[in-house]
Scaffold this active site. Sequence first.
Site, short mmCIF file in Angstrom:
data_model
loop_
_atom_site.label_atom_id
_atom_site.label_comp_id
_atom_site.label_asym_id
_atom_site.label_seq_id
_atom_site.Cartn_x
_atom_site.Cartn_y
_atom_site.Cartn_z
N GLU A 93 -3.28 4.23 -6.11
CA GLU A 93 -2.60 4.30 -7.61
C GLU A 93 -3.17 3.59 -8.57
OE1 GLU A 93 -0.96 2.88 -5.44
OE2 GLU A 93 0.26 2.05 -6.68
N HIS A 104 -2.41 0.55 -1.86
CA HIS A 104 -2.09 1.40 -3.36
C HIS A 104 -3.31 2.02 -4.06
CE1 HIS A 104 2.36 -0.17 -4.49
NE2 HIS A 104 1.85 -0.52 -3.39
N CYS A 163 2.55 2.95 0.23
CA CYS A 163 3.53 2.34 0.10
C CYS A 163 5.27 2.48 0.47
CB CYS A 163 3.21 0.98 0.00
SG CYS A 163 4.07 -0.10 -0.34
N1 LIG Z 1 9.43 -2.25 -0.61
C1 LIG Z 1 9.07 -1.98 0.48
C2 LIG Z 1 7.82 -0.89 0.05
C3 LIG Z 1 6.55 -1.60 -1.06
C4 LIG Z 1 6.27 -0.51 -2.04
O1 LIG Z 1 6.51 0.41 -2.39
N2 LIG Z 1 5.10 -1.76 -2.76
C5 LIG Z 1 5.04 -1.38 -4.42
C6 LIG Z 1 5.96 -2.11 -5.38
C7 LIG Z 1 5.70 -2.50 -6.80
C8 LIG Z 1 6.07 -0.49 -7.46
O2 LIG Z 1 4.88 -0.11 -6.83
O3 LIG Z 1 5.77 -0.23 -8.04
C9 LIG Z 1 8.66 -3.12 0.94
O4 LIG Z 1 8.45 -4.12 0.43
O5 LIG Z 1 7.44 -3.29 2.14
#
Ligand SMILES: N[C@@H](CCC(=O)NCCCC(=O)O)C(=O)O
Length: 252
Positions: free
Chosen positions: A225, A223, A115
């Site tokens: 994970e 995701h 992400c």
């Molecule tokens: N902020 C960026 C990346 C999005 C991201 O990493 N989401 C995961 C957030 C939840 C977490 O892992 O705790 C975007 O919004 O594109």
Amino acid sequence: MTHAQRPVLGVISCNRTVETQAAQAVMTRYLVSAIKYADAAALLVPAMPELMHAKEVAPRLDGILLTGTPSNLDPQRYGQIVDDAPGPFDPARDEMTAHLIEAMLEAGKPVFGICRGFQELNVAFGGTLRRDMSDNPDLIPHHAPDNKTFAEYFEHIHPVTLEEGGVLQRAYKTDELNVVSVHYQGVDLLGKGLTVEAKAPDGVVEAISGNVNGATILAVQWHPEWKAHENPQSQTFFKLLGRALRREPLVA
Ligand SMILES: N[C@@H](CCC(=O)NCCCC(=O)O)C(=O)O
């Protein structure tokens, strides 16, 4: 392999506030998935570039995992001066990750991303991000509506098509995956030298790969994970990480 011989994976932290205290944080689900399914020992890497340089830690790591997090990269990282860029921000994470990527690739060591980590890798290779993914009618929803619970955010699923002949298509042995999507930004201009591994139905790039100086790069916008213990497809991403940490080919 005994635990004493497992490769050591650095996992980048984020600057968070825990109760009233500043903290370096990695959500446990990233660590559990990496330790179990990459079969690696994990070390948290603080996002504190003012106190510690990536070049100090890179020699001690066999690879790094760049985690997801709600903060957004500063658009100045990809050459854009934007007065109303949406936050929150974590400039120390931006800085530490940029140095970590550089140091690990110079050493020929693998860099994997999830992400935000996927976005950081794209920017590290000169790519840019788009910030219009919440209100663009030409795009599918890449995140759940804002009034949902945290767990409901991670129930938001969409399909991705794996690129023909790509690492992911050969590893997953399929052309399409349904993935957990929790992002408000995404790849605009693809970084130089990166290969697209997957796309969403609206054409948004969802996974990238590369190889620099013998270092394997693999990152996904989704995701794997999240509840990986329930999802063998998610475990595959971390098994690829385990192979990269051992300098094994990702796919035969
Ligand atoms: N902020 C960026 C990346 C999005 C991201 O990493 N989401 C995961 C957030 C939840 C977490 O892992 O705790 C975007 O919004 O594109």
